[in-house]
Design a protein around this motif. Structure first.
Motif, PDB file in Angstrom:
ATOM      1  N   GLN A  65       8.441  -0.223  -3.064  1.00 21.13           N
ATOM      2  CA  GLN A  65       8.520   0.396  -1.747  1.00 21.13           C
ATOM      3  C   GLN A  65       7.105   0.742  -1.318  1.00 21.13           C
ATOM      4  N   GLY A  66       6.838   0.614  -0.057  1.00 22.02           N
ATOM      5  CA  GLY A  66       5.503   0.886   0.454  1.00 22.02           C
ATOM      6  C   GLY A  66       5.295   0.127   1.745  1.00 22.02           C
ATOM      7  N   ILE A  67       4.062   0.050   2.169  1.00 22.14           N
ATOM      8  CA  ILE A  67       3.708  -0.669   3.396  1.00 22.14           C
ATOM      9  C   ILE A  67       3.215  -2.043   2.968  1.00 22.14           C
ATOM     10  N   ARG A 107      -0.122   7.897  -5.562  1.00 24.98           N
ATOM     11  CA  ARG A 107      -1.159   8.325  -4.612  1.00 24.98           C
ATOM     12  C   ARG A 107      -2.051   7.142  -4.243  1.00 24.98           C
ATOM     13  N   SER A 108      -2.772   7.236  -3.190  1.00 26.21           N
ATOM     14  CA  SER A 108      -3.639   6.212  -2.614  1.00 26.21           C
ATOM     15  C   SER A 108      -3.856   4.996  -3.527  1.00 26.21           C
ATOM     16  N   HIS A 109      -3.118   3.929  -3.243  1.00 28.31           N
ATOM     17  CA  HIS A 109      -3.147   2.763  -4.124  1.00 28.31           C
ATOM     18  C   HIS A 109      -2.734   1.509  -3.361  1.00 28.31           C
ATOM     19  N   MET A 139       0.844  -1.188   0.000  1.00 29.25           N
ATOM     20  CA  MET A 139       0.000   0.000   0.000  1.00 29.25           C
ATOM     21  C   MET A 139       0.884   1.244   0.000  1.00 29.25           C
ATOM     22  N   SER A 140       0.452   2.265  -0.732  1.00 25.26           N
ATOM     23  CA  SER A 140       1.182   3.530  -0.690  1.00 25.26           C
ATOM     24  C   SER A 140       0.923   4.215   0.650  1.00 25.26           C
ATOM     25  N   TYR A 141       1.645   5.257   0.923  1.00 24.36           N
ATOM     26  CA  TYR A 141       1.513   6.003   2.173  1.00 24.36           C
ATOM     27  C   TYR A 141       1.555   7.493   1.849  1.00 24.36           C
ATOM     28  N   ARG A 142       1.234   8.322   2.821  1.00 27.53           N
ATOM     29  CA  ARG A 142       1.262   9.762   2.603  1.00 27.53           C
ATOM     30  C   ARG A 142       2.649  10.183   2.127  1.00 27.53           C
TER      31      ARG A 142
END
Length: 71
Positions: A53-55, A10-12, A2-5
C-alpha cells in the motif's frame, strides 16, 4: 511506490516488480536503515503488508512532475 504521511513505513521509496506471465507483484526495497538512519542492508524482497500500500508512480517522469526539486 512511496510512503505517505501516516504510513506505517516512514519516509521511504521502494519498487513493485511484476512477475512475468501473471499479475502478481513483489515489493523490493533498495536499502534498509535502522532508527538512526544507519544503513543495515542493501536490497531486499519483502512480503510485509505495508509494502503493498502506498502511492504508486508509473514512471520517473510522473514522480518528477509531482515532486519538483527546488532550485
Amino acid at each position: 511506490m512511496m510512503s505517505y504521511r501516516g504510513h506505517p513505513i516512514r519516509s521511504h521509496i521502494w519498487l513493485m516488480v511484476k512477475h512475468p506471465g501473471d499479475d502478481k507483484h513483489v515489493a523490493v526495497g533498495m536499502a534498509g536503515a535502522d532508527r538512526d538512519m544507519s544503513l543495515i542492508q542493501l536490497g531486499y524482497v519483502t512480503s510485509k503488508a505495508e509494502y503493498y500500500q502506498g502511492i504508486i508512480y508509473n514512471s520517473s517522469a510522473q514522480f518528477s512532475m509531482l515532486h519538483q526539486m527546488k532550485a
